[in-house]
Design a protein around this motif. Sequence first.
Motif, PDB file in Angstrom:
ATOM      1  N   THR A 157       1.739   6.137 -13.840  1.00 41.52           N
ATOM      2  CA  THR A 157       2.668   7.393 -13.931  1.00 41.52           C
ATOM      3  C   THR A 157       3.236   7.914 -15.170  1.00 41.52           C
ATOM      4  O   THR A 157       3.202   9.088 -15.474  1.00 41.52           O
ATOM      5  N   ASN A 158       3.365   6.918 -16.347  1.00 39.70           N
ATOM      6  CA  ASN A 158       3.643   7.309 -17.580  1.00 39.70           C
ATOM      7  C   ASN A 158       2.610   8.037 -18.223  1.00 39.70           C
ATOM      8  O   ASN A 158       2.880   9.168 -18.979  1.00 39.70           O
ATOM      9  N   VAL A 159       1.215   7.668 -17.947  1.00 40.62           N
ATOM     10  CA  VAL A 159       0.168   8.248 -18.579  1.00 40.62           C
ATOM     11  C   VAL A 159      -0.018   9.970 -17.966  1.00 40.62           C
ATOM     12  O   VAL A 159      -0.072  10.574 -18.654  1.00 40.62           O
ATOM     13  N   ALA A 160       0.347   9.869 -16.639  1.00 42.89           N
ATOM     14  CA  ALA A 160       0.090  11.089 -16.156  1.00 42.89           C
ATOM     15  C   ALA A 160       1.131  12.063 -16.698  1.00 42.89           C
ATOM     16  O   ALA A 160       0.932  13.247 -16.858  1.00 42.89           O
ATOM     17  N   LYS A 161       2.394  11.654 -16.682  1.00 45.75           N
ATOM     18  CA  LYS A 161       3.356  12.623 -17.129  1.00 45.75           C
ATOM     19  C   LYS A 161       3.366  12.856 -18.562  1.00 45.75           C
ATOM     20  O   LYS A 161       3.379  14.074 -19.036  1.00 45.75           O
TER      21      LYS A 161
ATOM     22  N   GLN B  57      -4.512   1.852 -18.913  1.00 47.13           N
ATOM     23  CA  GLN B  57      -5.701   3.038 -18.951  1.00 47.13           C
ATOM     24  C   GLN B  57      -6.255   3.506 -20.243  1.00 47.13           C
ATOM     25  O   GLN B  57      -5.258   3.551 -21.122  1.00 47.13           O
ATOM     26  N   THR B  58      -7.339   4.183 -19.936  1.00 50.18           N
ATOM     27  CA  THR B  58      -7.893   4.896 -21.250  1.00 50.18           C
ATOM     28  C   THR B  58      -8.353   6.231 -20.853  1.00 50.18           C
ATOM     29  O   THR B  58      -8.688   6.561 -19.665  1.00 50.18           O
ATOM     30  N   LEU B  59      -8.146   7.086 -21.650  1.00 54.79           N
ATOM     31  CA  LEU B  59      -8.931   8.254 -21.550  1.00 54.79           C
ATOM     32  C   LEU B  59      -9.644   8.763 -23.002  1.00 54.79           C
ATOM     33  O   LEU B  59      -9.168   8.521 -23.757  1.00 54.79           O
ATOM     34  N   ALA B  60     -10.934   9.192 -22.596  1.00 47.39           N
ATOM     35  CA  ALA B  60     -11.819   9.377 -23.749  1.00 47.39           C
ATOM     36  C   ALA B  60     -12.852  10.375 -23.314  1.00 47.39           C
ATOM     37  O   ALA B  60     -13.392  10.609 -22.236  1.00 47.39           O
TER      38      ALA B  60
ATOM     39  N   LEU C 189       0.908  -1.273   0.103  1.00 49.39           N
ATOM     40  CA  LEU C 189       0.059  -0.143  -0.177  1.00 49.39           C
ATOM     41  C   LEU C 189       0.954   1.237  -0.123  1.00 49.39           C
ATOM     42  O   LEU C 189       0.733   2.290  -0.721  1.00 49.39           O
ATOM     43  N   TYR C 190       1.733   1.413   0.771  1.00 48.46           N
ATOM     44  CA  TYR C 190       3.000   2.432   0.897  1.00 48.46           C
ATOM     45  C   TYR C 190       3.489   2.473  -0.224  1.00 48.46           C
ATOM     46  O   TYR C 190       3.620   3.727  -0.802  1.00 48.46           O
ATOM     47  N   ASP C 191       3.957   1.511  -0.920  1.00 47.40           N
ATOM     48  CA  ASP C 191       4.816   1.542  -2.361  1.00 47.40           C
ATOM     49  C   ASP C 191       4.014   2.497  -3.321  1.00 47.40           C
ATOM     50  O   ASP C 191       4.497   2.831  -4.302  1.00 47.40           O
ATOM     51  N   SER C 192       2.827   1.805  -3.414  1.00 50.78           N
ATOM     52  CA  SER C 192       1.816   2.169  -4.492  1.00 50.78           C
ATOM     53  C   SER C 192       1.568   3.719  -4.414  1.00 50.78           C
ATOM     54  O   SER C 192       1.077   4.090  -5.541  1.00 50.78           O
ATOM     55  N   MET C 193       1.759   4.345  -3.258  1.00 53.48           N
ATOM     56  CA  MET C 193       1.086   5.704  -3.023  1.00 53.48           C
ATOM     57  C   MET C 193       2.316   6.606  -3.947  1.00 53.48           C
ATOM     58  O   MET C 193       2.059   7.615  -4.417  1.00 53.48           O
ATOM     59  N   LYS C 194       3.836   6.389  -4.182  1.00 49.76           N
ATOM     60  CA  LYS C 194       4.597   6.983  -4.691  1.00 49.76           C
ATOM     61  C   LYS C 194       4.791   8.539  -4.357  1.00 49.76           C
ATOM     62  O   LYS C 194       4.583   9.380  -5.063  1.00 49.76           O
TER      63      LYS C 194
ATOM     64  N   GLY D  62       0.716  15.548 -18.713  1.00 43.54           N
ATOM     65  CA  GLY D  62       0.871  16.878 -18.232  1.00 43.54           C
ATOM     66  C   GLY D  62       0.320  16.869 -16.979  1.00 43.54           C
ATOM     67  O   GLY D  62       0.236  18.214 -16.501  1.00 43.54           O
ATOM     68  N   VAL D  63      -0.018  16.011 -16.114  1.00 44.05           N
ATOM     69  CA  VAL D  63      -0.844  16.089 -15.016  1.00 44.05           C
ATOM     70  C   VAL D  63      -0.260  15.335 -13.856  1.00 44.05           C
ATOM     71  O   VAL D  63      -0.477  15.037 -12.745  1.00 44.05           O
ATOM     72  N   SER D  64       1.373  14.911 -14.002  1.00 42.33           N
ATOM     73  CA  SER D  64       1.796  14.154 -13.105  1.00 42.33           C
ATOM     74  C   SER D  64       1.901  14.658 -11.845  1.00 42.33           C
ATOM     75  O   SER D  64       2.039  14.062 -10.734  1.00 42.33           O
ATOM     76  N   LYS D  65       1.849  16.012 -11.567  1.00 43.61           N
ATOM     77  CA  LYS D  65       1.917  16.708 -10.283  1.00 43.61           C
ATOM     78  C   LYS D  65       0.704  17.336 -10.056  1.00 43.61           C
ATOM     79  O   LYS D  65       0.378  18.233  -9.187  1.00 43.61           O
TER      80      LYS D  65
END
Length: 360
Positions: free
Chosen positions: A76-80, A124-127, A9-14, A83-86
Amino acid sequence: MRLEDYKDLYDSMKLSEDSDQRILVQILKNRNEDNKTKKKGKEYLARRVVKVAVAALVAVVAVSGVAYAATQLWNTNVAKRYGVSKDTETMQKMTDKGFSKIMTDREESKLTVTDNGITVDVVQTLADEHFAYVYFEVEFSKEYEPVVKGADENSDTGVAMPEISFSSKNLADNNLNFCGSVAKVINDHKVAYEYMLMSPSDSELLEDFVVDMNIEDFTVDHEIYDSNSYSIVKGNWNLSWNLSCGTEKSTYEIGKKVTIDGVEMDVEKLVISPLSYQLYVQLKDWDAFNKLFAKDEQPELSEFQYSDGTFDGLGGIGSTNIEHSDSRGTYVIEVKGFDKIMDLDKLTGFTYGGNKISLQ
């Protein structure tokens, strides 16, 4: 809950290094307090430390404003890439409103298939109603060489590419327009891909679509050495799912007359979501516009303006459709998907054919 479960659980939070440090400080502080108590058994201390770790983790997440679901679930790759990784708030909003669908968050919703030692996972999908972005990862067994030595981690050259097709029973001819490429070379035997699907027309929206993805083989292009390509392996990698499609959008009735290269036109309407836009322009003289179109000099929406005064040039892929109607005249409908998530709350205007148009 086992110690390993808490660790997972902790590791998944990144979380950030700063957040990790604050959690560690809290753990050590409480551990020192525990050592002063009469209960000094190893089992008690281990459980106490783990509980404190999770409690501290929750506290840091709350104080830091981190959206747990978004941070945990978005790849994480999708978020980056978008443009929303942060920006956990935007990630959460996109998930809540149906634009984002994560396929790996629950066992029953996982989309995975294995054939001939190769596993395909839709991550993941975005649509929205017009465009869908499908991000999937492929893990190749050690017998294959999917990544040629010297290949670029974000390039198709020297990396195995799938012979892929997308279709939907919701369409008369079943076929979806699509394009795609390597998103990231994760390691020597694991590659991520991104494909964009496009609705065939304004009247055939992607909402409630069933998407069928079929891969027949993987081929490596050795262009970095020579012009030879070869198929690594043939097989059947078929996956089907209901596309999650966000329908929220903003519509701006503009009604602005502009003249571009001597051609008069009315910029009538902009329909925009966080993932794409449709711009409707009525033509006064179709023949004059067609001459620009034939020379590939037709005007287009080139940038958006934000409330802070900055401008955002557009990437992504789209199309320009011509619609003739006796009652409405001739329209140019420009449709384009963004290469990152658009923050509609900050949008104040755009530029079309050199003309700045306000949305306020």
